[in-house]
Write a protein that holds these residues in place. Sequence first.
Motif, PDB file in Angstrom:
ATOM      1  N   THR A  69       0.810  -1.234   0.000  1.00 45.05           N
ATOM      2  CA  THR A  69       0.000   0.000   0.000  1.00 45.05           C
ATOM      3  C   THR A  69       0.833   1.269   0.000  1.00 45.05           C
ATOM      4  OG1 THR A  69      -0.139  -0.130   2.419  1.00 45.05           O
ATOM      5  CG2 THR A  69      -1.928  -1.147   1.147  1.00 45.05           C
TER       6      THR A  69
ATOM      7  N   HIS B 174       0.794   1.004  -6.225  1.00 40.48           N
ATOM      8  CA  HIS B 174      -0.496   1.147  -5.533  1.00 40.48           C
ATOM      9  C   HIS B 174      -1.051   2.548  -5.768  1.00 40.48           C
ATOM     10  CE1 HIS B 174      -3.357   1.583  -2.183  1.00 40.48           C
ATOM     11  NE2 HIS B 174      -3.504   0.247  -2.270  1.00 40.48           N
TER      12      HIS B 174
ATOM     13  N   ASN C 201      -4.581   3.394  -7.825  1.00 37.54           N
ATOM     14  CA  ASN C 201      -5.671   4.177  -7.236  1.00 37.54           C
ATOM     15  C   ASN C 201      -5.956   5.444  -8.029  1.00 37.54           C
ATOM     16  OD1 ASN C 201      -6.077   2.353  -5.145  1.00 37.54           O
ATOM     17  ND2 ASN C 201      -4.646   3.393  -3.754  1.00 37.54           N
TER      18      ASN C 201
END
Length: 578
Positions: free
Chosen positions: A554, A559, A563
């Motif tokens: 994350t 990541h 997103n």
Amino acid sequence: MIKEIWNTLTSSGKRSLLLSVTGFTLYALSGIAMMDIVLKSLESVMSGNGALMWYWVALVACLLIKGGSNILADVQKHHAGFDIVFQIRKNIICRLKEFSLGFYTNERLGEISTIIHKDVDKMEMVVGHIWTRMLADFIVSAVLLAALVIYSPKMALLMVSALPVAILFLVLGLKRGERLEKEAGNDLADMVSVFVEYVKGIPLLKAFSESRHFEEKVEQTARDFGQSSKAVSKNRAAVLSVYGFLIDVSFWIMLAVGLLLILEGSIPVYGFLLFAIISREFYKPFLALESHWANYLTAADSYRRIKKITEAETVTEPKTPVSPSEYSIDFEDVTFSYEEGGFTMNGISFHTPTQTITALVGGSGSGKTTITNLLLRFWDVTNGAIRIGGVDVRDMSYDELLGSVSIVMQNVQLFVDTIEGNIRLGKAAATQEEIIEAAKKARIHDFILSLPDGYQTMIGENGVGLSGGQKQRISIARAFLKDAPILLLDEITSNVDPINEALIQEAISELARDRTVLVIAHHLSTIRSADQILVLQDGRIVQSGQHETLLSDTGGYYHKLWNARGSKGGSANEELCG
């Protein structure tokens, strides 16, 4: 430059050049001989001898020689001119095949076009029109000077009395003129730069109309350019006027002293008239020296640009090429930069096993395209090595390297040709059946058959008349036809409609099967099933692994990219080879 151009000519071109110079020399000398014959006949008449038959015969003979030599010179000068143009263009074409594809930037392509069309044509003018006449004129002057010295050394010396001073003055004046022209060129560049800035800033200047600082700056640069231009014109006018005057001084000194020599009985009237008339032919190439110099500077400038291609660095070919036995890809501690202070790639290392898919992701300017460019040797690495099947790409034949790779990019290059001709670029010797099979695999066959002329349908430059998706599928058909073991893929579904997008995805999935694939990914969801994902940032690999592993970190850059993909990420059914 002169020696290089001479060496570029073929033996036939050199022969044509020499024949043309000979023809123009005979043309001029026969004309001078005709004037001499007329003077001789006049002398004969004045002495009471009316037998003019042989003079007429001589005049006719000279006239025939003059006409024949002029025809010979004109024909041969064009042969010489066309020979140099053909040889230079042939050398450029052969040289272009030896450059890496990184040589061909948009700016460089425009420059190459200008060189091939404009600068090379100037070489035809130099060799075919300027050299031939200029050399002939100087040969004629040398012959005349030798003959006139034999006839009357005194008159010949008077004829050239001020010529050395005139030539020295011209050379010094031209050198000064070069400096002045350079200053004028700089002033012109300053004026244009300031004027463009002034035009762009007019809205702001209107808002601050009470300030005339910038207007005064524009006016000053215009005045500076005007003054430097006047200086160039004044210098040229002065130099040429004085130069011409000094040559005239030689001529009038010769005439004035010649009259005294007639009175003394040192030279006959015939000899005086001979010098008075023929000396004008002797001065001819010297009066044209300034234009010869200007032509030389123009030709030298064009030849300098031609040499930028003929002497540019080419791809280094190995003395003993090595062929790989399989098609894995390895980057080993690769360092590279396009230019000092620009984008730099440091310590890039990764391994792509044969027949697997490696996706390159990252922001703009992260180095994705640079990796594919280095693999293709568009540029060579600064340090480290790139290997295919364990063989350094620099040890492979460049043709074999390019033959091992198929490229499918977003910007498709199509030519003014039939659809079949554009697909056939993948394999020149392909049969009709192979082309049709490639088109079927690319999901473009049915569309081609719907066209009135099918595969023989002509398309415009860069595929005018075709949609983006149709052009993409034609480029994919090329890749199928080439059937190379390595595929470089720039994800190509960003700007196509849904129907074309689905067809392209199907075709790409089939094309990628059983090949070693490097894909530059823009939609992350399309490479979720890739065997390996390399995440690049500022010329470095910051993460590597498969989709799920990278997404589980994350705090990682991948990541963050995932997103941020938003609606551009696409859906799961778009996966490459999914």
